[in-house]
Design a protein around this motif. Structure first.
Motif, mmCIF file in Angstrom:
data_model
loop_
_atom_site.group_PDB
_atom_site.id
_atom_site.type_symbol
_atom_site.label_atom_id
_atom_site.label_comp_id
_atom_site.label_asym_id
_atom_site.label_seq_id
_atom_site.Cartn_x
_atom_site.Cartn_y
_atom_site.Cartn_z
ATOM 1 N N LEU A 1 0.700 -1.332 -0.317
ATOM 2 C CA LEU A 1 0.146 0.103 -0.098
ATOM 3 C C LEU A 1 1.093 0.772 -0.481
ATOM 4 C CD1 LEU A 1 -2.605 1.299 0.110
ATOM 5 C CD2 LEU A 1 -2.338 1.188 2.593
ATOM 6 N N ILE A 2 1.911 1.266 0.927
ATOM 7 C CA ILE A 2 2.876 2.323 0.927
ATOM 8 C C ILE A 2 3.429 3.049 -0.708
ATOM 9 C CG2 ILE A 2 5.125 3.373 1.812
ATOM 10 C CD1 ILE A 2 2.013 2.662 3.703
ATOM 11 N N GLN A 3 4.186 1.389 -0.980
ATOM 12 C CA GLN A 3 4.401 1.418 -2.699
ATOM 13 C C GLN A 3 3.941 1.811 -3.234
ATOM 14 O OE1 GLN A 3 6.467 -2.204 -2.772
ATOM 15 N NE2 GLN A 3 7.982 -1.425 -2.629
ATOM 16 N N LYS A 4 2.532 1.457 -3.057
ATOM 17 C CA LYS A 4 1.853 2.133 -4.067
ATOM 18 C C LYS A 4 1.118 3.939 -3.732
ATOM 19 C CE LYS A 4 -1.055 -2.348 -5.084
ATOM 20 N NZ LYS A 4 -1.738 -3.087 -4.815
ATOM 21 N N ALA A 5 1.028 3.960 -3.084
ATOM 22 C CA ALA A 5 1.228 5.661 -2.530
ATOM 23 C C ALA A 5 1.652 6.228 -2.610
ATOM 24 C CB ALA A 5 0.376 5.513 -0.420
ATOM 25 N N TRP A 6 3.044 5.695 -3.317
ATOM 26 C CA TRP A 6 4.022 6.760 -3.202
ATOM 27 C C TRP A 6 4.648 6.825 -4.892
ATOM 28 C CZ3 TRP A 6 7.597 9.754 -0.947
ATOM 29 C CH2 TRP A 6 7.651 10.307 -0.311
ATOM 30 N N VAL A 7 4.274 5.304 -5.400
ATOM 31 C CA VAL A 7 4.103 5.643 -6.876
ATOM 32 C C VAL A 7 2.862 6.423 -7.510
ATOM 33 C CG1 VAL A 7 3.607 4.239 -8.954
ATOM 34 C CG2 VAL A 7 4.906 3.583 -8.333
ATOM 35 N N ASN A 8 1.939 6.481 -7.475
ATOM 36 C CA ASN A 8 0.243 7.039 -7.417
ATOM 37 C C ASN A 8 0.933 8.731 -7.018
ATOM 38 O OD1 ASN A 8 -1.230 5.388 -8.271
ATOM 39 N ND2 ASN A 8 -2.212 4.894 -6.659
ATOM 40 N N LEU A 9 1.437 9.337 -6.347
ATOM 41 C CA LEU A 9 1.884 10.587 -5.588
ATOM 42 C C LEU A 9 2.942 11.308 -6.660
ATOM 43 C CD1 LEU A 9 1.922 12.800 -3.233
ATOM 44 C CD2 LEU A 9 4.207 11.420 -2.172
ATOM 45 N N ILE A 10 3.949 10.844 -6.596
ATOM 46 C CA ILE A 10 4.913 10.415 -7.929
ATOM 47 C C ILE A 10 4.477 10.867 -8.826
ATOM 48 C CG2 ILE A 10 7.307 10.171 -8.426
ATOM 49 C CD1 ILE A 10 8.228 9.393 -6.580
ATOM 50 N N GLY A 11 3.662 10.097 -9.725
ATOM 51 C CA GLY A 11 3.096 10.078 -11.271
ATOM 52 C C GLY A 11 1.681 11.137 -10.810
ATOM 53 N N GLY A 12 1.142 11.199 -9.687
ATOM 54 C CA GLY A 12 0.197 12.660 -9.460
ATOM 55 C C GLY A 12 1.151 14.447 -9.719
ATOM 56 N N LEU A 13 1.920 13.886 -9.554
ATOM 57 C CA LEU A 13 2.928 15.662 -9.079
ATOM 58 C C LEU A 13 3.627 15.649 -10.420
ATOM 59 C CD1 LEU A 13 4.172 14.760 -5.330
ATOM 60 C CD2 LEU A 13 2.216 16.727 -6.279
ATOM 61 N N VAL A 14 4.421 14.356 -10.976
ATOM 62 C CA VAL A 14 5.051 14.277 -11.948
ATOM 63 C C VAL A 14 4.029 14.398 -13.997
ATOM 64 C CG1 VAL A 14 7.274 13.774 -13.323
ATOM 65 C CG2 VAL A 14 7.296 14.062 -10.646
ATOM 66 N N LEU B 1 0.533 14.054 -13.959
ATOM 67 C CA LEU B 1 -0.860 14.078 -14.202
ATOM 68 C C LEU B 1 -0.624 15.750 -14.050
ATOM 69 C CD1 LEU B 1 -3.574 13.607 -14.044
ATOM 70 C CD2 LEU B 1 -3.798 13.330 -11.885
ATOM 71 N N MET B 2 -0.521 16.309 -13.137
ATOM 72 C CA MET B 2 -0.904 17.647 -12.846
ATOM 73 C C MET B 2 -0.325 18.306 -14.155
ATOM 74 S SD MET B 2 -1.385 17.371 -8.943
ATOM 75 C CE MET B 2 -2.350 18.865 -8.114
ATOM 76 N N PRO B 3 0.994 17.887 -14.248
ATOM 77 C CA PRO B 3 2.086 18.980 -15.398
ATOM 78 C C PRO B 3 1.391 18.656 -16.477
ATOM 79 C CG PRO B 3 3.215 17.788 -13.852
ATOM 80 C CD PRO B 3 2.268 17.278 -13.580
ATOM 81 N N VAL B 4 0.606 17.790 -16.566
ATOM 82 C CA VAL B 4 -0.358 17.255 -18.288
ATOM 83 C C VAL B 4 -1.463 18.273 -18.313
ATOM 84 C CG1 VAL B 4 -1.568 16.138 -19.592
ATOM 85 C CG2 VAL B 4 0.778 14.870 -19.336
ATOM 86 N N CYS B 5 -2.050 17.956 -17.050
ATOM 87 C CA CYS B 5 -3.588 19.178 -17.411
ATOM 88 C C CYS B 5 -3.424 20.782 -17.056
ATOM 89 C CB CYS B 5 -4.318 18.647 -15.800
ATOM 90 S SG CYS B 5 -4.627 17.261 -15.346
#
Length: 178
Positions: free
Chosen positions: A89-102, A104-108
């Motif tokens: 769960l923690i590793q998934k949270a890290w992947v999702n956090l980094i993916g969102g910041l690096v 998803l959000m910049p693409v939006c």
């Protein structure tokens, strides 16, 4: 205090996205019924209207552009999860956090800024369909690009905060065990 605020913001964004998703689901039903009506009128009675056919395209745009944030909230987007599925769960949270910041959000933000002049130009001329008898609402349809970017950005923020909360709470549990 900061965790409570973040948690409250996640709930607010999630509630909005959930409400939007429920509304979109009804539009999907309406789109299916409209498509059925078009087919029956065309092949059963040899009748057809361009505006009616274009409205199905508009519904598709609404469903996909406004439904994307709902899909993100429910983790329904396509993901290559060769490794992800085996993560904790923690590793998934890290992947999702980094993916969102690096990613998803910049693409939006990029989609929003690259599209704003395109949408504003359509609004300035109140762009209409180029087809005779088509819908005079092309400018509204193009606005969906901006709403996609905004709703995905907000839901992306909620996902980033949610994953941050998971990481922080897991770290607190680990610190309490030591």
């Amino acid at each position: 205090m900061l965790l409570t605020t973040a948690s409250k913001l996640v709930r607010i964004i999630d509630s909005f996205t959930e409400m939007l998703g429920k509304m979109i689901s009804w539009l999907t039903l309406l789109m299916v019924l409209l498509t059925f009506t078009i087919v029956v009128l065309r092949y059963g009675f040899n009748l057809g209207w361009i505006a009616m056919q274009e409205s199905v395209l508009y519904f598709h745009g609404i469903v996909f552009m406004l439904g994307a944030a709902y899909t993100l909230k429910h983790d329904g987007h396509v993901r290559v999860d060769i490794f992800y599925q085996k993560f904790s769960l923690i590793q998934k949270a890290w992947v999702n956090l980094i993916g969102g910041l690096v990613l998803l959000m910049p693409v939006c933000v990029f989609i929003f800024f690259i599209s704003i002049n395109y949408v504003l130009a359509a609004w300035q001329i109140m762009e209409r369909s180029s087809e005779a008898g088509g819908l005079p609402l092309v400018y509204l349809n193009k606005t969906l690009i901006l709403t996609l970017a905004v709703t995905m950005l907000f839901q992306g923020l909620a996902e980033v905060l949610r994953n941050l909360l998971v990481i922080i709470s897991a770290n607190k549990l680990t610190m309490n065990e030591v």
